[in-house]
Design a protein around this motif. Structure first.
Motif, PDB file in Angstrom:
ATOM      1  N   TYR A 255      30.156 -24.616  24.264  1.00 18.67           N
ATOM      2  CA  TYR A 255      31.106 -24.061  23.303  1.00 18.67           C
ATOM      3  C   TYR A 255      30.551 -24.445  22.024  1.00 18.67           C
ATOM      4  CZ  TYR A 255      35.547 -23.083  21.637  1.00 18.67           C
ATOM      5  OH  TYR A 255      36.674 -22.419  21.251  1.00 18.67           O
TER       6      TYR A 255
ATOM      7  N   CYS B  81      34.032 -18.137  22.320  1.00 14.98           N
ATOM      8  CA  CYS B  81      35.765 -17.868  23.191  1.00 14.98           C
ATOM      9  C   CYS B  81      34.562 -18.228  24.350  1.00 14.98           C
ATOM     10  CB  CYS B  81      35.769 -16.525  23.221  1.00 14.98           C
ATOM     11  SG  CYS B  81      36.859 -16.099  24.932  1.00 14.98           S
ATOM     12  N   LEU B  82      35.418 -18.911  25.105  1.00 16.14           N
ATOM     13  CA  LEU B  82      35.168 -20.015  26.716  1.00 16.14           C
ATOM     14  C   LEU B  82      35.916 -18.335  27.011  1.00 16.14           C
ATOM     15  CD1 LEU B  82      34.644 -22.940  27.250  1.00 16.14           C
ATOM     16  CD2 LEU B  82      34.727 -21.225  28.963  1.00 16.14           C
TER      17      LEU B  82
ATOM     18  N   ALA C  88      36.399 -18.003  31.658  1.00 14.19           N
ATOM     19  CA  ALA C  88      36.030 -18.612  32.365  1.00 14.19           C
ATOM     20  C   ALA C  88      36.966 -17.758  34.077  1.00 14.19           C
ATOM     21  CB  ALA C  88      37.559 -19.600  33.164  1.00 14.19           C
TER      22      ALA C  88
ATOM     23  N   SER D 220      41.885 -22.972  33.618  1.00 13.75           N
ATOM     24  CA  SER D 220      41.883 -23.094  32.695  1.00 13.75           C
ATOM     25  C   SER D 220      42.184 -24.613  32.962  1.00 13.75           C
ATOM     26  CB  SER D 220      43.393 -22.899  32.379  1.00 13.75           C
ATOM     27  OG  SER D 220      43.027 -21.227  32.185  1.00 13.75           O
TER      28      SER D 220
ATOM     29  N   LEU E 298      39.840 -27.265  31.808  1.00 11.91           N
ATOM     30  CA  LEU E 298      39.094 -27.354  31.019  1.00 11.91           C
ATOM     31  C   LEU E 298      40.406 -27.367  29.512  1.00 11.91           C
ATOM     32  CD1 LEU E 298      37.659 -23.807  31.428  1.00 11.91           C
ATOM     33  CD2 LEU E 298      36.328 -25.709  31.370  1.00 11.91           C
TER      34      LEU E 298
ATOM     35  N   VAL F   3      39.914 -20.920  25.207  1.00 10.76           N
ATOM     36  CA  VAL F   3      39.447 -20.022  26.796  1.00 10.76           C
ATOM     37  C   VAL F   3      40.592 -18.703  27.274  1.00 10.76           C
ATOM     38  CG1 VAL F   3      39.772 -20.779  29.338  1.00 10.76           C
ATOM     39  CG2 VAL F   3      39.312 -22.440  27.618  1.00 10.76           C
ATOM     40  N   LYS F   4      39.614 -17.684  27.659  1.00  9.66           N
ATOM     41  CA  LYS F   4      40.339 -16.374  28.143  1.00  9.66           C
ATOM     42  C   LYS F   4      40.334 -16.254  29.834  1.00  9.66           C
ATOM     43  CE  LYS F   4      40.301 -11.695  27.545  1.00  9.66           C
ATOM     44  NZ  LYS F   4      39.237 -10.121  26.733  1.00  9.66           N
TER      45      LYS F   4
END
Length: 267
Positions: free
Chosen positions: A157, A164-165, A167, A177, A180, A189-190
């Motif tokens: 990242y 955006c990451l 997951a 989440s 992370l 994080v999405k």
């Protein structure tokens, strides 16, 4: 004609040297228990080659289907019902990436860790000014614990200056989440959840490749093997396609809407 020349003697034999292409004769010979197979790569012959050859040729084709076949002596076959074809990936391959408007990292975390655990898919891709997607890195890891894949995902990242990451949380739920955020709370994080089967999710992404809208910046041999061996059963060589899952998530986030259509206009 070679066979007709082996009529005399107690144990007539022949030696054939060739590039292993997936033709019927080659597969029949390799499958014959009487055939002794010896392999050698171009690098094994480095002392007999011109000084600039390895740098120019190997540097250009390493990791590609052509290179693995011609330089490494691998027999590479495509699965008849596979969603991806190697020639399509090769034709759209890029040596460098253009300036990216958006970069996303996707992670497909395993349900467990340790020996025999699923692979943790980690793929980075960006959206160029031309509206095409560029796959930048395959950072997939094997037999790794949550802290390990979490640190790796966040490192990707930051290294790629991602926006955006993505997951997948089907396996770990909120744990993904939490892992992370526990390492770096600044990462966006999405979480995403798979509501459809792997084939249905992958099909619109494969269509992007057929349209020439996705480019691999360099060669990703393991990822491309998985893509070209992914069939209707949702498996690749009998295994779950974790690299491919991460690829599908990252390209879906960049290029497709919730209906699987190209963002902004239909296919």
């Amino acid at each position: 004609m070679l066979q007709f020349g082996l009529r005399l003697g107690e144990r007539p034999r022949q030696v054939a040297t060739t590039t292993p292409r997936p033709i019927a004769l080659m597969k029949r010979l390799l499958g014959d228990p009487r055939t002794v197979v010896s392999r050698a790569t171009t690098r094994d012959n480095a002392t007999n080659l011109a000084p600039g050859f390895l740098e120019a040729i190997v540097g250009r084709y390493a990791g590609t289907r052509f290179g693995r076949q011609e330089l490494d002596g691998e027999l590479i076959e495509d699965r008849p019902d596979a969603l991806w074809r190697r020639e399509v990936i090769q034709e759209a391959r890029a040596s460098v990436a253009p300036r990216m408007g958006r970069i996303v990292v996707a992670i497909d975390p395993p349900a467990s860790s340790g020996k025999g655990a699923d692979v943790c898919g980690l793929v980075v891709a960006g959206l160029g000014a031309d509206g095409h997607a560029y796959v930048l890195e395959d950072g997939t890891m094997e037999e790794v614990r949550p802290a390990g894949w979490g640190r790796a995902a966040i490192a990707l990242y930051h290294r790629h200056d991602a926006d955006c990451l993505i997951a997948e949380v089907n396996q770990g739920g909120e744990m993904v989440s939490a892992v992370l955020f526990g390492i770096d709370g600044s990462v966006l994080v999405k979480p995403v959840r798979a509501m459809r089967g792997k084939w249905l999710r992958a099909e619109p992404v494969a269509a992007l490749y057929e349209q020439g809208r996705v480019h691999h910046v360099g060669a990703f041999a393991k990822l491309e093997d998985e893509m070209c061996d992914f069939g209707l059963d949702g498996l690749s060589s009998g295994h779950l396609p974790d690299r491919l899952d991460a690829l599908v998530w990252v390209l879906t986030a960049l290029m497709l809407n919730e209906s699987g259509e190209l963002k902004g206009r239909p296919f």
